[in-house]
Design an enzyme around this catalytic site. Sequence first.
Site, mmCIF file in Angstrom:
data_model
loop_
_atom_site.group_PDB
_atom_site.id
_atom_site.type_symbol
_atom_site.label_atom_id
_atom_site.label_comp_id
_atom_site.label_asym_id
_atom_site.label_seq_id
_atom_site.Cartn_x
_atom_site.Cartn_y
_atom_site.Cartn_z
ATOM 1 N N HIS A 143 0.837 -1.201 0.000
ATOM 2 C CA HIS A 143 0.000 0.000 0.000
ATOM 3 C C HIS A 143 0.873 1.252 0.000
ATOM 4 C CE1 HIS A 143 -3.455 2.546 1.400
ATOM 5 N NE2 HIS A 143 -2.469 3.204 2.004
ATOM 6 N N GLU A 144 1.888 1.271 0.862
ATOM 7 C CA GLU A 144 2.759 2.444 0.956
ATOM 8 C C GLU A 144 3.627 2.607 -0.288
ATOM 9 O OE1 GLU A 144 2.131 4.514 3.133
ATOM 10 O OE2 GLU A 144 0.890 3.256 4.420
ATOM 11 N N HIS A 147 1.572 4.255 -2.866
ATOM 12 C CA HIS A 147 1.512 5.710 -2.686
ATOM 13 C C HIS A 147 2.694 6.377 -3.387
ATOM 14 C CE1 HIS A 147 -1.902 6.687 -0.240
ATOM 15 N NE2 HIS A 147 -1.545 5.934 0.780
ATOM 16 N N GLU A 221 -6.342 7.021 -1.232
ATOM 17 C CA GLU A 221 -6.280 5.833 -0.378
ATOM 18 C C GLU A 221 -6.910 4.627 -1.077
ATOM 19 O OE1 GLU A 221 -4.696 5.258 2.480
ATOM 20 O OE2 GLU A 221 -3.882 7.277 2.208
#
EC number: 3.4.24.-
Length: 301
Positions: A143-144, A147, A221
Amino acid sequence: MFKRIALFLATNLAVLGLFSIILAVLQANGYSIGQNGQLLLFAAIFGFGGSLISLLISKWMAKRSTGAHVITEPRNESEQWLVATVRRQAEAAGIKMPEVAVYDAPEINAFATGPSRNNSLVAVSTGLLRAMSRDEAEAVLAHEVSHVANGDMVTMALIQGVLNTFVIVLARVVGRVIDGYISGNREGGPGIGYYVIVFVLDMVFGLFASMIAMWFSRHREFRADAGGAKLAGRDKMVAALERLSQTYGESTLPKQVAAFGISGGVGHGLKRLLMSHPPLAERITALRNAPMQSVRGTVVS
């Protein structure tokens, strides 16, 4: 990629359109072309200046504010796994290897920051390492990394800069108009009432600007969740979000990096409009309902 191009074009068209309206209003209220240019230059410098400076020093600030330990030489098997996992995911996402760090906090959380896709930091809490399985932690890291690969830090800084500029200009344009009608002095300089009006409008327009920025933040997100599903697997990403929903508490991350943590999204009413993260239940539902081809195509390189 096409969505990012469309967003970039739409943002620039909106800027040009708004500035055209502002120039017309200013000229109608006695400002010369020179004064218009000065106001727009002032707004742009202050509007973008803070956002860009924050972006440039974001890694340094994150390390300093969280006390994060950057892993240069892994000290144990857990750190070896962290570095190897981020390296594999970064290669898959087409970005340079981020710095990997661990910070001491009881909560399950992680964040990514940095001035560019190829100069970034991914950090996880000690609470996450203790409470999550390797599969769940892998999804959080994915997930990071998503980003970073999506350029979210730069995008949010630019959006904030545009919004800051809008607030500065609009508050002064509207303040000039209101002060002129109240005082009846549309030819001379502004009175004391003008500065009071501008102060109030700065706060009101700033609140609306924050709502817009947080809408973009919530949207990214969902994209990062889908990107994490691509890199680590949808089941792992859903499991990680479910674990967060079971243990989520108030974030202890400093304000500067809280919006880039994976945890968040608790609030109702007006507070919901100012949340940087959607509720975890909504994120889980969106990820489960997303077509697999959409999940596969989320991370951009």
